[in-house]
Design a protein around this motif. Structure first.
Motif, short mmCIF file in Angstrom:
data_model
loop_
_atom_site.label_atom_id
_atom_site.label_comp_id
_atom_site.label_asym_id
_atom_site.label_seq_id
_atom_site.Cartn_x
_atom_site.Cartn_y
_atom_site.Cartn_z
N ALA A 57 -1.67 1.20 -4.34
CA ALA A 57 -0.57 0.37 -3.87
C ALA A 57 0.74 1.17 -3.85
O ALA A 57 1.62 0.91 -3.01
N GLU A 58 0.86 2.14 -4.73
CA GLU A 58 2.05 2.98 -4.76
C GLU A 58 1.99 4.08 -3.70
O GLU A 58 2.99 4.38 -3.05
N SER A 59 0.80 4.65 -3.50
CA SER A 59 0.69 5.77 -2.57
C SER A 59 0.45 5.34 -1.13
O SER A 59 0.85 6.04 -0.20
N ASP A 60 -0.17 4.20 -0.92
CA ASP A 60 -0.50 3.75 0.43
C ASP A 60 -0.45 2.23 0.52
O ASP A 60 -1.46 1.56 0.74
N PRO A 61 0.74 1.64 0.34
CA PRO A 61 0.84 0.18 0.26
C PRO A 61 0.48 -0.54 1.55
O PRO A 61 0.17 -1.73 1.52
N ASN A 62 0.49 0.18 2.68
CA ASN A 62 0.18 -0.45 3.96
C ASN A 62 -1.26 -0.22 4.41
O ASN A 62 -1.60 -0.45 5.57
N ALA A 63 -2.11 0.23 3.49
CA ALA A 63 -3.50 0.51 3.84
C ALA A 63 -4.18 -0.71 4.44
O ALA A 63 -4.07 -1.82 3.92
#
Length: 293
Positions: A57-63
């Motif tokens: 969620a911190e590194s790729d919140p729009n996954a």
């Protein structure tokens, strides 16, 4: 991230992010495979899964896509999978596609209604390591299920509206049963509606029972030419309209796109050219260089 061993992922699915929710393989008895030979099956602690999702969620919140690991996480019960998928949505609210691999037998503990609910939670596409639709071959390589199980479980996926892949393991029946393996697999696959059929060529890896049997003269592996001839027979008898991918066998990949039947003649012609003019020695060298599936 909690990756507890070698990471095996489907290279045709989005390669990031990955989320490990199980370790090892529940079956771990297929005669051609050592991927999880020394890895006992267990589910990852929910604490680990949540920690990994917080990191994602911190590194790729729009996954919008995620690939679930490891060998056959699909074996988990509906309740366990639903709990994990709901957690994924909490931490990655834009999630759309959850990709999961598994065995045919992993679907037996789920009803069609449960599969529909898992689809609503994002499990829209799964990959099944089918390997063969021939009963003799399935028993010979110790897959742990039968041809009728393939039909029953794949039809459940179709009723639930979940797309699925099926794999054909070229060469795994050996020379003596090659034709039956190709023809009967094609018959079973053709009674299903996979979005993709992928074929891989058998490599006899150190530590596999199949290699040990070959060394004792109990298994008769195919030559590169015979592998191509078996693959051609499989393609000739396959009648389901799917994407068709060949790899591990021919020097290049034959990609038909989403409509195999439209390109079937071209694929068969390409295989015929490989049989007659392909660099079989180079193919054999590539196969010998492989260290794992």
């Amino acid at each position: 991230m909690h990756f507890t061993g070698t990471v095996y992922r489907n290279p045709y699915w989005p390669t990031w992010p990955l989320l490990e929710i199980t370790q090892g393989c529940t079956h771990n008895k297929c005669k051609f495979c050592t991927m999880y030979k020394d890895v006992p099956f267990k589910m990852s602690p929910m604490e680990w899964i949540e920690e990994d999702l917080k990191e994602l969620a911190e590194s790729d919140p729009n996954a919008r896509t995620i690939q679930i690991l490891s060998a056959n996480p699909l074996v988990l019960t509906y309740d366990k999978l639903a709990e994990v998928f709901e957690m994924i949505h909490r931490y990655l609210p834009k999630m759309e596609y959850i990709y999961v691999a598994g065995r045919v037998s992993d679907l037996k503990n789920k009803t069609v209604d449960e599969l529909k609910k898992l689809k609503e939670l994002g499990m829209r596409e799964i990959s099944l390591g089918v390997e063969s639709g021939d009963g003799w071959t399935l028993d010979r390589i110790n897959k742990g299920y039968h041809a009728e199980d393939i039909l029953e479980q794949c039809h459940k996926l179709e009723e639930a509206g979940i797309d699925y892949w099926m794999t054909f393991l070229n060469g795994v029946a050996g020379r003596s049963h090659s034709h039956e393996h190709a023809v009967n697999s094609a018959k079973i696959f053709s009674q299903c509606k996979p979005m993709l059929v992928g074929t891989a060529g058998l490599t006899l890896f150190p530590g596999t029972p199949l290699l040990e049997e070959a060394q004792r003269g109990e298994f008769d592996p195919l030559s590169e030419k015979e592998m191509l001839e078996e693959l051609k027979t499989f393609a000739e008898n396959l009648t389901c309209d799917c994407c068709f991918i060949t790899h591990h066998t021919v020097s290049g990949r034959n990609l038909s796109g989403p409509d195999f039947l439209k390109h079937k003649d071209q694929i068969i012609s390409a295989l015929e050219r490989e049989i007659k003019h392909g660099d079989l020695d180079a193919m054999a060298a590539i196969r010998r260089s492989k260290r794992t599936l």
